[in-house]
Design an enzyme around this catalytic site. Sequence first.
Site, PDB file in Angstrom:
ATOM      1  N   ARG A   1       0.839  -1.205   0.000  1.00 44.95           N
ATOM      2  CA  ARG A   1       0.000   0.000   0.000  1.00 44.95           C
ATOM      3  C   ARG A   1       0.870   1.250   0.000  1.00 44.95           C
ATOM      4  O   ARG A   1       0.404   2.334  -0.375  1.00 44.95           O
ATOM      5  CB  ARG A   1      -0.907   0.014   1.232  1.00 44.95           C
TER       6      ARG A   1
ATOM      7  N   LYS B   1      -2.898   9.522   4.710  1.00 47.28           N
ATOM      8  CA  LYS B   1      -2.954   8.632   5.872  1.00 47.28           C
ATOM      9  C   LYS B   1      -1.667   7.806   5.944  1.00 47.28           C
ATOM     10  O   LYS B   1      -0.926   7.712   4.958  1.00 47.28           O
ATOM     11  CB  LYS B   1      -4.183   7.714   5.776  1.00 47.28           C
ATOM     12  N   HIS B   2      -1.306   7.239   7.080  1.00 45.90           N
ATOM     13  CA  HIS B   2      -1.968   7.211   8.387  1.00 45.90           C
ATOM     14  C   HIS B   2      -1.049   7.942   9.360  1.00 45.90           C
ATOM     15  O   HIS B   2      -0.070   7.357   9.806  1.00 45.90           O
ATOM     16  CB  HIS B   2      -2.168   5.786   8.878  1.00 45.90           C
TER      17      HIS B   2
ATOM     18  N   HIS C   1      -6.005  -3.048  12.627  1.00 46.76           N
ATOM     19  CA  HIS C   1      -7.369  -3.581  12.543  1.00 46.76           C
ATOM     20  C   HIS C   1      -7.598  -4.632  13.624  1.00 46.76           C
ATOM     21  O   HIS C   1      -8.735  -4.867  14.048  1.00 46.76           O
ATOM     22  CB  HIS C   1      -7.626  -4.226  11.173  1.00 46.76           C
TER      23      HIS C   1
ATOM     24  N   ASP D   1      -8.960   7.032  11.857  1.00 47.50           N
ATOM     25  CA  ASP D   1      -9.115   5.781  11.131  1.00 47.50           C
ATOM     26  C   ASP D   1     -10.417   5.154  11.629  1.00 47.50           C
ATOM     27  O   ASP D   1     -11.068   5.678  12.535  1.00 47.50           O
ATOM     28  CB  ASP D   1      -7.911   4.879  11.373  1.00 47.50           C
TER      29      ASP D   1
END
Length: 334
Positions: free
Chosen positions: A145, A175-176, A188, A260
């Site tokens: 990513r 982000k982040h 997550h 987030d």
Amino acid sequence: TSLENGMSSAVYAENVRKCLAPVKAEDEIILLADLVGGSPLTTAANVIAEEKLMGQTVMVGGVNLPFALSAVLMKDTMETPELIEDLLSESREVLKEFGVPVPLINCIYNIGEISKELKSYGINLNFAPCIDTNTNPNNPIIGVRAFSSNPDEVIKAEKIVSKTYEENGIIPCVKHFPGHGDANADSHLTLPKIELSLKDMEETHIKPFKSAIENGIDMVMVAHLFCTCFEKEEVPTSLSKNAIDYLRNNLNFDKVAISDDMVMKGVAKFGDVEACEMGIKAGLNLFIYRFSDEKTSNIIQEIYKKAQKDNLLKEKIENSYNKIMALKSKYNIA
């Protein structure tokens, strides 16, 4: 259309000139790499040079490509004739051969098309680009990513992506913050701990955010990370007054800060309503909730009730409202 199909270099060059006719010398042109002498890429590159349309040379994905010139990528790439599309397709293969990450190639080439598609669906905001500097090869969630493990390359890519979104009426969100690239856990699933010094964070991970803010980015997403440079106790940066004060005061970001996803495990243990209250008081203006359900609605109602009795909370909410409305006005969102 290609030289291999019988087109002469002169005719090909003239076609390239026609495609580049709308481009002005001051427009940003991204030059990639040409590997094969006498190829269509070389012809296009020569035209670019002759027409004095050479713009910013971009090192892609941190890979040192061997030549200075190649295909041209314009902001309206996806609307240009097949000639240019063929040219771009060839350069994609060239980049792959030299180890440029495919996600980065695809991102740079397709971002105009992506933003137009979003707009066609009535979407006015994308939680991108991801400008984490991926320094930990074992990072389980950032990985491909990221644009690069080099912050300077991340900065170059962020400028391209954010500018393209803005030109197409899509609000970009970097982000982040303050940087998820050194994490060894997935936020997550848990709250990752990053034990880098503030100096190390600034030199590598915060650097792209500083650049984006200096270039006028309108939205920053704050991550669920436990960064020991900001907090001694286990508090996510998304709820940390110290981390968000740094964003506001040290980086001079006065626009919209968003969390987030608040359903992620990295923030879940801090309580539904309590976490929102902490985030608002720390300086967040928006929250992401993946579910539009009764639980989320109840959180909103509870925060509303608290704000009736808590002047600081109410003031923070009103300040957030003003920032959000200013952002909507900038992008002509009703």
